[in-house]
Design an enzyme around this catalytic site. Structure first.
Site, mmCIF file in Angstrom:
data_model
loop_
_atom_site.group_PDB
_atom_site.id
_atom_site.type_symbol
_atom_site.label_atom_id
_atom_site.label_comp_id
_atom_site.label_asym_id
_atom_site.label_seq_id
_atom_site.Cartn_x
_atom_site.Cartn_y
_atom_site.Cartn_z
ATOM 1 N N ARG A 34 -71.681 -53.762 -65.139
ATOM 2 C CA ARG A 34 -71.326 -53.458 -66.526
ATOM 3 C C ARG A 34 -72.232 -52.305 -66.974
ATOM 4 N NH1 ARG A 34 -74.482 -58.458 -69.467
ATOM 5 N NH2 ARG A 34 -76.251 -58.253 -68.061
ATOM 6 N N SER A 114 -83.626 -61.387 -51.532
ATOM 7 C CA SER A 114 -83.058 -60.034 -51.429
ATOM 8 C C SER A 114 -84.110 -58.981 -51.073
ATOM 9 C CB SER A 114 -82.338 -59.660 -52.719
ATOM 10 O OG SER A 114 -83.235 -59.682 -53.787
ATOM 11 N N LYS A 165 -80.957 -76.236 -54.880
ATOM 12 C CA LYS A 165 -82.337 -76.001 -54.418
ATOM 13 C C LYS A 165 -83.150 -75.233 -55.451
ATOM 14 C CE LYS A 165 -81.857 -71.518 -53.500
ATOM 15 N NZ LYS A 165 -82.552 -70.431 -54.183
ATOM 16 N N SER A 228 -89.464 -65.735 -54.803
ATOM 17 C CA SER A 228 -88.413 -66.482 -55.512
ATOM 18 C C SER A 228 -88.719 -66.546 -57.003
ATOM 19 C CB SER A 228 -88.323 -67.903 -54.953
ATOM 20 O OG SER A 228 -87.724 -68.759 -55.908
HETATM 21 N N1 LIG Z 1 -81.914 -61.963 -55.596
HETATM 22 C C1 LIG Z 1 -81.776 -62.801 -54.586
HETATM 23 O O1 LIG Z 1 -82.637 -62.883 -53.726
HETATM 24 C C2 LIG Z 1 -80.538 -63.651 -54.484
HETATM 25 C C3 LIG Z 1 -80.184 -64.135 -53.227
HETATM 26 C C4 LIG Z 1 -79.068 -64.944 -53.124
HETATM 27 C C5 LIG Z 1 -78.326 -65.265 -54.261
HETATM 28 N N2 LIG Z 1 -78.695 -64.788 -55.459
HETATM 29 C C6 LIG Z 1 -77.867 -65.133 -56.619
HETATM 30 O O2 LIG Z 1 -77.093 -63.993 -56.974
HETATM 31 C C7 LIG Z 1 -76.907 -63.951 -58.403
HETATM 32 C C8 LIG Z 1 -77.422 -62.634 -58.923
HETATM 33 O O3 LIG Z 1 -78.791 -62.566 -58.640
HETATM 34 P P1 LIG Z 1 -79.619 -61.209 -58.705
HETATM 35 O O4 LIG Z 1 -80.926 -61.481 -58.125
HETATM 36 O O5 LIG Z 1 -78.820 -60.077 -58.170
HETATM 37 O O6 LIG Z 1 -79.758 -61.073 -60.285
HETATM 38 P P2 LIG Z 1 -79.953 -59.762 -61.130
HETATM 39 O O7 LIG Z 1 -80.396 -60.218 -62.468
HETATM 40 O O8 LIG Z 1 -80.762 -58.764 -60.380
HETATM 41 O O9 LIG Z 1 -78.456 -59.160 -61.238
HETATM 42 C C9 LIG Z 1 -77.434 -59.840 -61.925
HETATM 43 C C10 LIG Z 1 -76.223 -58.970 -62.064
HETATM 44 O O10 LIG Z 1 -75.262 -59.672 -62.864
HETATM 45 C C11 LIG Z 1 -74.840 -58.825 -63.923
HETATM 46 N N3 LIG Z 1 -74.469 -59.613 -65.092
HETATM 47 C C12 LIG Z 1 -75.213 -60.543 -65.728
HETATM 48 N N4 LIG Z 1 -74.535 -61.037 -66.775
HETATM 49 C C13 LIG Z 1 -73.328 -60.399 -66.797
HETATM 50 C C14 LIG Z 1 -72.211 -60.442 -67.650
HETATM 51 N N5 LIG Z 1 -72.193 -61.264 -68.690
HETATM 52 N N6 LIG Z 1 -71.156 -59.652 -67.361
HETATM 53 C C15 LIG Z 1 -71.186 -58.819 -66.318
HETATM 54 N N7 LIG Z 1 -72.236 -58.718 -65.469
HETATM 55 C C16 LIG Z 1 -73.289 -59.500 -65.721
HETATM 56 C C17 LIG Z 1 -76.024 -57.912 -64.203
HETATM 57 O O11 LIG Z 1 -75.625 -56.742 -64.887
HETATM 58 C C18 LIG Z 1 -76.498 -57.632 -62.779
HETATM 59 O O12 LIG Z 1 -75.719 -56.623 -62.176
HETATM 60 C C19 LIG Z 1 -77.655 -65.162 -58.954
HETATM 61 O O13 LIG Z 1 -76.758 -66.225 -59.147
HETATM 62 C C20 LIG Z 1 -78.661 -65.507 -57.856
HETATM 63 O O14 LIG Z 1 -79.010 -66.875 -57.845
HETATM 64 C C21 LIG Z 1 -79.772 -63.966 -55.596
HETATM 65 O O1 LIG Z 2 -85.304 -65.557 -56.489
HETATM 66 P P1 LIG Z 2 -84.531 -66.822 -56.444
HETATM 67 O O2 LIG Z 2 -85.351 -68.031 -56.798
HETATM 68 O O3 LIG Z 2 -83.231 -66.716 -57.189
HETATM 69 O O4 LIG Z 2 -84.116 -67.076 -54.922
HETATM 70 C C1 LIG Z 2 -83.324 -66.116 -54.287
HETATM 71 C C2 LIG Z 2 -82.354 -66.733 -53.313
HETATM 72 O O5 LIG Z 2 -81.642 -67.796 -53.886
HETATM 73 C C3 LIG Z 2 -83.010 -67.156 -52.031
HETATM 74 O O6 LIG Z 2 -82.011 -67.466 -51.092
#
Ligand SMILES: NC(=O)c1ccc[n+]([C@@H]2O[C@H](COP(=O)([O-])OP(=O)(O)OC[C@H]3O[C@@H](n4cnc5c(N)ncnc54)[C@H](O)[C@@H]3O)[C@@H](O)[C@H]2O)c1
Ligand SMILES: O=P(O)(O)OC[C@H](O)CO
Length: 308
Positions: A34, A114, A165, A228
């Protein structure tokens, strides 16, 4: 032959890391966020795979926007979000399936911090779907010498492993912040896994899925890494910061905070015993201190070691 195109929705930490993996494998990747330069239509048009790495709070709205666009019948949806919707307690998989009932939906979930993946460190994950063919297509897109991707046929179980988790990871952060030691941490993670299994099986997932990469694997990664965000929430609460202060400074999304609230509500309604979640819930509501939460867990009634 036309090249396979992957649309990735959400250009946060996880969406960007997944975009890197698919690009390195030679796929054509379009990234949407967005406020970004490209419209949603430009990104999803003719995409073979649409992957969502949107935070839980945005999933339903983004799915509804995508629904209003022309999407091929063959397009595969992939969800990489870990959370529960407060209003419905639905998982992201359930939302995508509800909005696109005739499309294959694949869950991508595993021990995938990530930052480590962006550093090109080796990792493994799971892609799960009721459609084996869809899971295999997604496996091909992301597999490489540094990212090993397994298929699985229990998408709900794979997704719930990664989602539940996060609550235990907050508790693990508290455990380390209070310097409770290795014995305490091992007990917490082990009993936390039992709590995840109890909830997951009640909600329709397969028990064995929780002993795989997206359950135990992700639990170990998240409970043991300062990378995390969920672990950081617990750690910093134990060090005396308030939840508001922590969330104001944390980089990205700590889904476990919201997940705890939704899980607690649904567990209460369904009479599922979730003692660790209950203490994490009381802690984030400021009803107990970290030390009191520990005390309450330790003085519960004596009982046999149940595994579900
Ligand atoms: N970062 C990690 O290591 C990781 C690994 C596996 C899974 N995840 C999961 O992936 C998801 C995203 O995590 P992240 O670390 O990328 O978070 P982040 O905060 O870095 O990114 C979130 C994204 O979602 C978008 N977003 C949020 N609210 C929104 C809305 N209302 N409309 C449109 N877009 C919206 C943001 O603009 C951004 O692009 C989470 O559910 C997280 O648990 C993260
Ligand atoms: O940074 P967290 O706690 O959202 O963890 C990231 C992923 O879920 C790990 O797999």
């Amino acid at each position: 032959m036309r090249e396979t195109t992957i649309a990735i929705l959400g250009a946060g930490a996880w969406g960007s890391a997944l975009a890197t993996l698919a690009s390195e494998n030679g796929y054509s990747v379009r990234l949407w966020s967005r406020g970004g330069a490209k419209t949603l239509l430009e990104v999803v048009e003719d995409a073979d795979i649409i992957l969502s790495a949107i935070s839980m709070k945005g999933v339903r709205a983004v799915a509804a926007q995508v629904q209003s666009l022309p999407i091929s019948k063959e397009t595969i949806f992939v969800t990489a979000t870990k959370g529960l919707e407060p209003e419905t307690t639905s998982t992201p998989l359930q939302i995508w399936q509800e909005v696109f009932p005739t499309h294959a939906v694949v869950v991508l979930c595993g021990p995938n911090l990530s930052k480590e993946i962006q550093m090109s460190l080796p990792a493994a994950t799971v892609v799960a779907s009721e459609s084996a063919a869809a899971a295999q297509s997604v496996q091909l897109v992301f597999s490489s010498h540094r990212f090993r991707v397994y298929t699985n046929s229990d998408p709900l179980g794979v997704e719930l492993g990664g989602t539940l988790k996060n609550v235990i990871a907050i508790a693990a952060g508290v455990c380390d912040g209070l310097q409770l030691g290795t014995n305490a941490k091992a007990a917490l993670i082990t009993r936390g896994l039992t709590e995840m299994v109890r909830v997951g099986v009640h909600w329709g997932a397969k028990m064995e899925t929780f002993y795989g990469l997206s359950g135990l694997g992700d639990l170990l990664a998240t409970c043991n890494s300062p990378l995390s965000r969920n672990y950081q929430v617990g750690y910093q609460l134990a060090c005396g910061k308030t939840l508001t202060e922590i969330l104001a400074h944390i980089e990205g999304t700590a889904e476990g905070v919201n997940t705890t609230v939704v899980l607690m509500q649904r567990a209460k309604q369904q009479n599922i015993s979730v003692p660790i979640t209950e203490q994490v819930y009381r802690l984030i509501q400021s009803e107990v201190t970290p030390r009191q939460a520990l005390e309450e867990l330790m003085v519960r009634d004596m009982k046999p070691e149940h595994f579900i």
